[in-house]
Write a protein that holds these residues in place. Structure first.
Motif, short mmCIF file in Angstrom:
data_model
loop_
_atom_site.label_atom_id
_atom_site.label_comp_id
_atom_site.label_asym_id
_atom_site.label_seq_id
_atom_site.Cartn_x
_atom_site.Cartn_y
_atom_site.Cartn_z
N LEU A 388 53.11 121.90 22.46
CA LEU A 388 52.61 120.65 21.88
C LEU A 388 53.56 119.48 22.16
CD1 LEU A 388 51.23 121.88 18.42
CD2 LEU A 388 50.12 121.86 20.65
N ARG A 389 54.85 119.76 22.11
CA ARG A 389 55.84 118.72 22.44
C ARG A 389 55.73 118.35 23.92
NH1 ARG A 389 61.92 119.42 20.33
NH2 ARG A 389 60.92 118.68 18.42
N GLY A 390 55.57 119.33 24.77
CA GLY A 390 55.41 119.06 26.20
C GLY A 390 54.16 118.25 26.50
N GLY A 391 53.17 118.37 25.63
CA GLY A 391 51.95 117.59 25.78
C GLY A 391 52.07 116.15 25.31
N GLY A 392 53.22 115.81 24.70
CA GLY A 392 53.45 114.44 24.23
C GLY A 392 53.02 114.19 22.81
N ASP A 393 52.67 115.26 22.07
CA ASP A 393 52.16 115.13 20.70
C ASP A 393 53.31 115.01 19.69
OD1 ASP A 393 50.06 114.99 18.86
OD2 ASP A 393 50.02 117.16 18.54
N THR A 394 54.25 114.14 19.97
CA THR A 394 55.50 114.12 19.21
C THR A 394 55.38 113.49 17.82
OG1 THR A 394 56.13 112.10 20.40
CG2 THR A 394 56.95 114.18 21.27
N LYS A 395 54.50 112.51 17.68
CA LYS A 395 54.34 111.86 16.37
C LYS A 395 53.76 112.83 15.34
CE LYS A 395 53.84 107.06 17.89
NZ LYS A 395 52.94 105.87 17.93
N MET A 396 52.73 113.55 15.73
CA MET A 396 52.10 114.50 14.81
C MET A 396 53.07 115.64 14.46
SD MET A 396 49.61 115.28 12.92
CE MET A 396 48.40 114.08 13.46
N LEU A 397 53.85 116.08 15.44
CA LEU A 397 54.84 117.13 15.19
C LEU A 397 55.91 116.65 14.21
CD1 LEU A 397 55.28 118.56 18.79
CD2 LEU A 397 54.10 119.63 16.88
N MET A 398 56.30 115.38 14.35
CA MET A 398 57.28 114.81 13.43
C MET A 398 56.77 114.89 11.99
SD MET A 398 58.77 110.91 13.33
CE MET A 398 57.15 110.20 12.99
N LEU A 399 55.51 114.53 11.80
CA LEU A 399 54.92 114.57 10.46
C LEU A 399 54.80 116.01 9.95
CD1 LEU A 399 52.06 111.94 10.91
CD2 LEU A 399 54.14 111.67 9.55
N ALA A 400 54.30 116.90 10.79
CA ALA A 400 54.08 118.29 10.37
C ALA A 400 55.39 118.98 10.00
CB ALA A 400 53.37 119.06 11.48
N ASP A 401 56.40 118.85 10.86
CA ASP A 401 57.69 119.49 10.61
C ASP A 401 58.24 119.12 9.24
OD1 ASP A 401 57.97 120.96 12.89
OD2 ASP A 401 59.12 119.45 13.98
N ASN A 402 58.22 117.84 8.96
CA ASN A 402 58.88 117.37 7.74
C ASN A 402 58.04 117.51 6.48
OD1 ASN A 402 61.57 116.27 8.72
ND2 ASN A 402 60.16 115.34 10.16
N ILE A 403 56.73 117.43 6.62
CA ILE A 403 55.87 117.65 5.45
C ILE A 403 56.00 119.09 4.98
CG2 ILE A 403 53.47 117.87 4.69
CD1 ILE A 403 52.85 115.37 6.40
N PHE A 404 55.92 120.03 5.91
CA PHE A 404 56.02 121.45 5.52
C PHE A 404 57.40 121.77 4.94
CE2 PHE A 404 52.52 122.13 8.74
CZ PHE A 404 51.58 122.50 7.80
N LEU A 405 58.45 121.16 5.49
CA LEU A 405 59.80 121.45 5.00
C LEU A 405 60.03 120.87 3.61
CD1 LEU A 405 62.69 122.54 5.50
CD2 LEU A 405 63.23 120.29 6.45
N TRP A 406 59.75 119.55 3.47
CA TRP A 406 60.11 118.85 2.23
C TRP A 406 59.11 119.08 1.10
CZ3 TRP A 406 64.76 116.70 1.63
CH2 TRP A 406 65.50 116.43 2.78
N VAL A 407 57.85 119.33 1.44
CA VAL A 407 56.83 119.51 0.40
C VAL A 407 56.68 120.98 0.01
CG1 VAL A 407 54.37 119.20 -0.16
CG2 VAL A 407 55.59 117.44 1.13
N LEU A 408 57.01 121.87 0.94
CA LEU A 408 56.79 123.29 0.69
C LEU A 408 58.10 124.07 0.52
CD1 LEU A 408 54.50 125.42 0.48
CD2 LEU A 408 54.78 125.81 2.94
N SER A 409 58.90 124.14 1.59
CA SER A 409 60.07 125.04 1.59
C SER A 409 61.13 124.69 0.55
CB SER A 409 60.71 125.05 2.98
OG SER A 409 59.92 125.79 3.87
N ILE A 410 61.57 123.44 0.56
CA ILE A 410 62.68 123.06 -0.32
C ILE A 410 62.29 123.18 -1.80
CG2 ILE A 410 64.18 121.15 -1.03
CD1 ILE A 410 64.36 120.40 1.94
#
Length: 461
Positions: A388-410
């Motif tokens: 997905l990063r190689g496809g240039g989908d970097t903005k959506m990945l930025m949101l997904a990474d941090n939403i799952f970490l800060w809203v779920l894991s921590i």
């Protein structure tokens, strides 16, 4: 061998060619870290905990640099694939990307070096309240100030070389750095070969010496000898304004994503640090094992970004989509293999450390938790950090990474550790719950087809 003539066979052959040297290089790096941990661990649990927590902060910079390098890699891979269409414009854009990448890396190194130099005790207090660990960690930091510059440059330059298919040279350099690090650590930690016995400071100094060796050769090759890219030191002065917008659009979300993710992971480390010396020491042991189990995953992950970027640069969207599903299958398969590996080696690895029975029991629980998490982590890493990063989908990945970490894991980790006082196994599963959630999300994102983005070369000046 005839199978490699088929599209699928050619694909796997290419992935193996790219992923194997990257995986071996990661394995060497992890081997160094493991030997460091064993050497420092022989000094005592306080020294082991101090080194582990100090490196958590240094790891923030490491992850930032990986974000800078991988963000630039998205553009470098795409431009490399565009050469047949317009070589002059593609190579000019590629050089400008490297220039921006190096400038940002060095600027960030200055910031981290100043923080480490000015307030080592303050940084250590973010992770623990133990006065002795804070003191030992501050000593480690004093010898790590200059390391940031060499660590950052070697990381980002290595990623650039990999993005254009030069994967072997960085591997050979890492092999040399392994022996340099091993010898320097042994000499300075224990006072061998006529060197002073420096203990925890010796571990930091040994790492610095190895980083200088590594960066000197990697950067020397890229800036003075490499002919495929043709980037030279004089290009650091080149004007990059026409590409800045595209660089910010594609690369900066990767930097922000990995940066915030690094801060989030350090928040996890702070939670672990406050669970006591036993949990910290056990986590230090298991984290090295986890890294060992993911070396091939990391190789395939970076191969995914390179292959996807180059294929899309050639203009073949349908081929890139088919390759993406093959990478998904690789992620699941490698995750299961990694889980089996952890279960097989966890016992011997834990017993190799001189730790208390309580620490050993916690480490066993963490190993069990990691063997579960790794299946999901492998799948989402290869898809998100690779395809997905190689496809240039970097903005959506930025949101997904941090939403799952800060809203779920921590929140789940805090709840499990401090409110419910659950066993170590469940605390760790909660702290890594984002890896499970992202594995399912990335499959949905892949199926949508929205992850393939257009990238321009800017305006040539």
């Amino acid at each position: 061998m005839e199978q490699t003539n088929t599209p699928g066979g050619a694909f796997y052959k290419r992935v193996i060619y790219l992923a194997t040297p990257i995986a071996l290089q990661s394995l060497i790096t992890i081997g160094v870290n493991m030997l460091d941990t064993i050497m420092v661990g022989s000094l005592g649990e306080m020294e082991l905990s101090a080194t582990s927590l100090a490196n958590q902060f240094i790891n923030i910079y490491h992850i930032f640099c990986m974000g800078i390098g991988m963000g630039a890699s998205v553009l470098v891979s795409r431009y490399w694939g565009m050469r047949e269409k317009d070589e002059e414009a593609a190579m000019a854009a590629l050089k400008k990307t490297i220039c921006l990448m190096v400038r940002i890396t060095l600027s960030l190194a200055v910031v981290f070096a100043l923080v480490t130099l000015a307030m080592p005790g303050t940084v250590m207090r973010m992770y623990t309240k133990e006065a002795q660990i804070i003191s030992l960690g501050s000593v480690y930091f004093r010898y790590s100030v200059v390391t940031y510059f060499f660590l950052g440059l070697s990381l980002v330059c290595t990623i650039v070389l990999r993005s254009v298919g030069q994967v072997r040279m960085p591997l050979f350099v890492s092999m040399g750095a392994f022996f340099v690090n091993l010898g320097a650590n042994y000499a300075f930690i224990f006072g061998k070969f006529g060197m002073p016995r420096m203990e925890i400071a010796g571990a930091a100094l040994g790492t610095l010496i190895a980083r200088v060796f590594e960066a000197g050769i990697i950067c020397g090759y890229l800036f003075f000898k490499d002919k495929k890219i043709g980037f030279r030191l004089k290009h650091l002065k080149m004007k990059t304004g026409d590409l800045l917008g595209e660089y910010i659009r594609i690369s900066i979300p990767v930097l922000i994503s990995d940066g915030i993710l690094a801060i989030g992971n350090n928040t996890v480390a702070m939670v672990i640090g406050r669970l006591g010396v036993t949990f910290v020491a056990a986590n230090a042991i298991t984290s090295v094992t986890q890294q060992m189990s993911t070396v091939l995953i990391q190789g395939v992950c970076q191969a995914g970004a390179i292959v996807t970027g180059q294929t899309l640069g050639e203009g073949d969207r349908e081929k890139a989509s088919k390759q993406a599903y093959r990478f998904l299958g690789l992620g699941i398969g490698l995750g299961l293999l990694s889980a089996l590996f952890i279960m097989a080696v966890s016992g011997p690895i834990i017993s190799s450390y001189h730790v208390s029975g309580e620490t050993e029991a916690v480490a066993k629980q963490l190993m069990e938790a990691i063997s579960l998490i790794i299946v999901f982590q492998a799948t989402n890493s290869i898809m998100t950090k690779g395809v997905l990063r190689g496809g240039g989908d970097t903005k959506m990945l930025m949101l997904a990474d941090n939403i799952f970490l800060w809203v779920l894991s921590i929140p789940l980790g805090l709840l499990a550790g401090f409110a419910l006082h659950l066993p170590a196994f469940w605390i760790y599963v909660c702290l890594k719950a984002d890896q499970i959630a992202k594995a399912f999300w990335c499959v949905l994102r892949l199926r949508s087809g929205k992850w393939i983005k257009k990238i321009s070369v800017g305006k040539e000046k």
